[in-house]
Write a protein that holds these residues in place. Structure first.
Motif, PDB file in Angstrom:
ATOM      1  N   PRO A   1       0.806  -1.176  -0.120  1.00 38.59           N
ATOM      2  CA  PRO A   1      -0.168  -0.098  -0.056  1.00 38.59           C
ATOM      3  C   PRO A   1       0.748   1.085   0.174  1.00 38.59           C
ATOM      4  O   PRO A   1       1.733   1.180   0.845  1.00 38.59           O
ATOM      5  N   GLN A   2       0.464   2.323  -0.909  1.00 36.70           N
ATOM      6  CA  GLN A   2       1.160   3.612  -1.152  1.00 36.70           C
ATOM      7  C   GLN A   2       2.706   3.325  -1.507  1.00 36.70           C
ATOM      8  O   GLN A   2       3.211   4.630  -1.470  1.00 36.70           O
ATOM      9  N   ALA A   3       3.000   2.452  -2.139  1.00 34.74           N
ATOM     10  CA  ALA A   3       4.419   2.362  -2.700  1.00 34.74           C
ATOM     11  C   ALA A   3       4.268   1.539  -3.893  1.00 34.74           C
ATOM     12  O   ALA A   3       4.353   0.655  -4.320  1.00 34.74           O
ATOM     13  N   ARG A   4       4.571   2.620  -4.987  1.00 32.29           N
ATOM     14  CA  ARG A   4       4.471   2.517  -6.445  1.00 32.29           C
ATOM     15  C   ARG A   4       5.918   1.901  -7.012  1.00 32.29           C
ATOM     16  O   ARG A   4       6.783   2.732  -6.675  1.00 32.29           O
ATOM     17  N   TRP A   5       5.902   0.971  -7.680  1.00 33.65           N
ATOM     18  CA  TRP A   5       7.376   0.775  -8.184  1.00 33.65           C
ATOM     19  C   TRP A   5       7.483   1.077  -9.812  1.00 33.65           C
ATOM     20  O   TRP A   5       6.459   0.565 -10.664  1.00 33.65           O
ATOM     21  N   ILE A   6       8.336   1.671 -10.329  1.00 30.15           N
ATOM     22  CA  ILE A   6       8.427   1.965 -11.573  1.00 30.15           C
ATOM     23  C   ILE A   6       9.682   1.300 -12.267  1.00 30.15           C
ATOM     24  O   ILE A   6      10.815   1.834 -11.791  1.00 30.15           O
ATOM     25  N   LEU A   7       9.409   0.505 -13.274  1.00 28.80           N
ATOM     26  CA  LEU A   7      10.683   0.087 -13.565  1.00 28.80           C
ATOM     27  C   LEU A   7      10.081  -0.792 -14.912  1.00 28.80           C
ATOM     28  O   LEU A   7       9.026  -1.262 -15.377  1.00 28.80           O
ATOM     29  N   PRO A   8      10.901  -0.769 -16.233  1.00 30.08           N
ATOM     30  CA  PRO A   8      11.984   0.129 -16.087  1.00 30.08           C
ATOM     31  C   PRO A   8      11.655   1.540 -16.479  1.00 30.08           C
ATOM     32  O   PRO A   8      10.663   1.905 -16.822  1.00 30.08           O
ATOM     33  N   LEU A   9      12.839   2.367 -16.064  1.00 32.78           N
ATOM     34  CA  LEU A   9      12.691   3.794 -16.716  1.00 32.78           C
ATOM     35  C   LEU A   9      13.816   4.180 -17.488  1.00 32.78           C
ATOM     36  O   LEU A   9      15.106   3.750 -16.894  1.00 32.78           O
ATOM     37  N   VAL A  10      13.675   4.688 -18.714  1.00 30.75           N
ATOM     38  CA  VAL A  10      14.711   5.063 -19.395  1.00 30.75           C
ATOM     39  C   VAL A  10      14.562   6.469 -19.752  1.00 30.75           C
ATOM     40  O   VAL A  10      13.674   6.863 -20.157  1.00 30.75           O
ATOM     41  N   GLU A  11      15.715   7.271 -19.720  1.00 27.70           N
ATOM     42  CA  GLU A  11      15.738   8.464 -19.980  1.00 27.70           C
ATOM     43  C   GLU A  11      17.089   8.723 -20.777  1.00 27.70           C
ATOM     44  O   GLU A  11      18.206   8.111 -20.498  1.00 27.70           O
ATOM     45  N   VAL A  12      16.980   9.713 -21.895  1.00 27.20           N
ATOM     46  CA  VAL A  12      18.126  10.137 -22.696  1.00 27.20           C
ATOM     47  C   VAL A  12      18.074  11.878 -22.435  1.00 27.20           C
ATOM     48  O   VAL A  12      17.245  12.453 -22.802  1.00 27.20           O
ATOM     49  N   GLY A  13      19.385  12.165 -22.005  1.00 29.89           N
ATOM     50  CA  GLY A  13      19.769  13.569 -21.878  1.00 29.89           C
ATOM     51  C   GLY A  13      20.587  14.185 -22.866  1.00 29.89           C
ATOM     52  O   GLY A  13      21.743  13.386 -22.905  1.00 29.89           O
ATOM     53  N   LEU A  14      20.392  15.324 -23.620  1.00 29.72           N
ATOM     54  CA  LEU A  14      21.116  15.722 -24.702  1.00 29.72           C
ATOM     55  C   LEU A  14      21.470  17.038 -24.408  1.00 29.72           C
ATOM     56  O   LEU A  14      20.465  18.192 -24.241  1.00 29.72           O
ATOM     57  N   GLY A  15      22.735  17.750 -24.583  1.00 25.93           N
ATOM     58  CA  GLY A  15      23.030  18.955 -24.583  1.00 25.93           C
ATOM     59  C   GLY A  15      24.072  19.343 -23.643  1.00 25.93           C
ATOM     60  O   GLY A  15      24.648  18.347 -22.892  1.00 25.93           O
ATOM     61  N   ASP A  16      24.610  20.517 -23.699  1.00 24.12           N
ATOM     62  CA  ASP A  16      25.777  21.008 -22.880  1.00 24.12           C
ATOM     63  C   ASP A  16      26.999  20.135 -22.939  1.00 24.12           C
ATOM     64  O   ASP A  16      27.850  19.772 -22.026  1.00 24.12           O
ATOM     65  N   GLY A  17      27.120  19.740 -24.099  1.00 19.45           N
ATOM     66  CA  GLY A  17      28.283  18.984 -24.568  1.00 19.45           C
ATOM     67  C   GLY A  17      28.308  17.366 -24.344  1.00 19.45           C
ATOM     68  O   GLY A  17      29.393  16.801 -24.076  1.00 19.45           O
ATOM     69  N   GLU A  18      27.116  16.875 -23.457  1.00 16.60           N
ATOM     70  CA  GLU A  18      27.224  15.606 -23.047  1.00 16.60           C
ATOM     71  C   GLU A  18      26.161  15.056 -23.250  1.00 16.60           C
ATOM     72  O   GLU A  18      24.925  15.600 -23.657  1.00 16.60           O
TER      73      GLU A  18
END
Length: 161
Positions: free
Chosen positions: A59-76
């Motif tokens: 109860p009250q604990a959500r599991w997020i899997l998988p989570l994928v993020e791509v960050g682009l900018g600032d030379g990285e």
């Protein structure tokens, strides 16, 4: 860097596929998928990704899997493969339900030709609300604790199965 990302994705695929095959229940299982988009600070980046909602572990604990993020900018370029565990109280403020939690992330960084792989830890603060009968929309602030970007502000959508 891409090879490491593909290995992690291959490891996460079987549990995700097993969850999709089963019927949705009130407990753990795949309850929805969705995109996420936002901005990162330190480095300054445009961030885009997606996630699967595995429901409430308890109860009250959500599991997020998988989570994928791509960050682009600032030379990285950042590629993050992570899992979130967030706690949401039984309160709502004008339809918004707040949550707080953490994220454990494999982070692949490419900076000026140098590739780096780290295990990072982030804090998560957010709020979400119903968007239709079964979908959700939320806003989320992530802040780096160990080996992570300083902060990310994200808009998150979850579309139920």
């Amino acid at each position: 860097m891409i090879r490491r990302f593909l290995i992690i994705a291959a490891l996460l695929a079987p549990p995700l596929a097993a969850g999709v095959a089963g019927p949705a229940t009130a407990g753990p299982g795949v309850h929805g998928f969705g995109p996420r988009v936002g901005v990162g600070f330190g480095p300054n980046q445009f961030v885009v990704g997606g996630h699967a909602d595995f429901g409430d572990l308890f109860p009250q604990a959500r599991w997020i899997l998988p989570l994928v993020e791509v960050g682009l900018g600032d030379g990285e370029t950042w590629i993050t493969v992570a899992t979130d565990l967030v706690f949401h109280p039984d309160t709502n403020h004008g339809g918004w339900t707040p949550y707080v939690g953490g994220e454990l992330a494999f982070q692949f960084t490419s900076r000026e030709g140098d590739d780096l792989t780290e295990l990072g830890l982030l804090g998560v603060l957010g709020a979400d609300r119903s968007a239709g009968e079964t979908n959700r929309f939320g806003l989320e602030l992530k802040f780096g604790i160990i080996d992570s970007p300083n902060a990310r502000l994200m808009a998150v959508w979850t579309f139920a199965n």
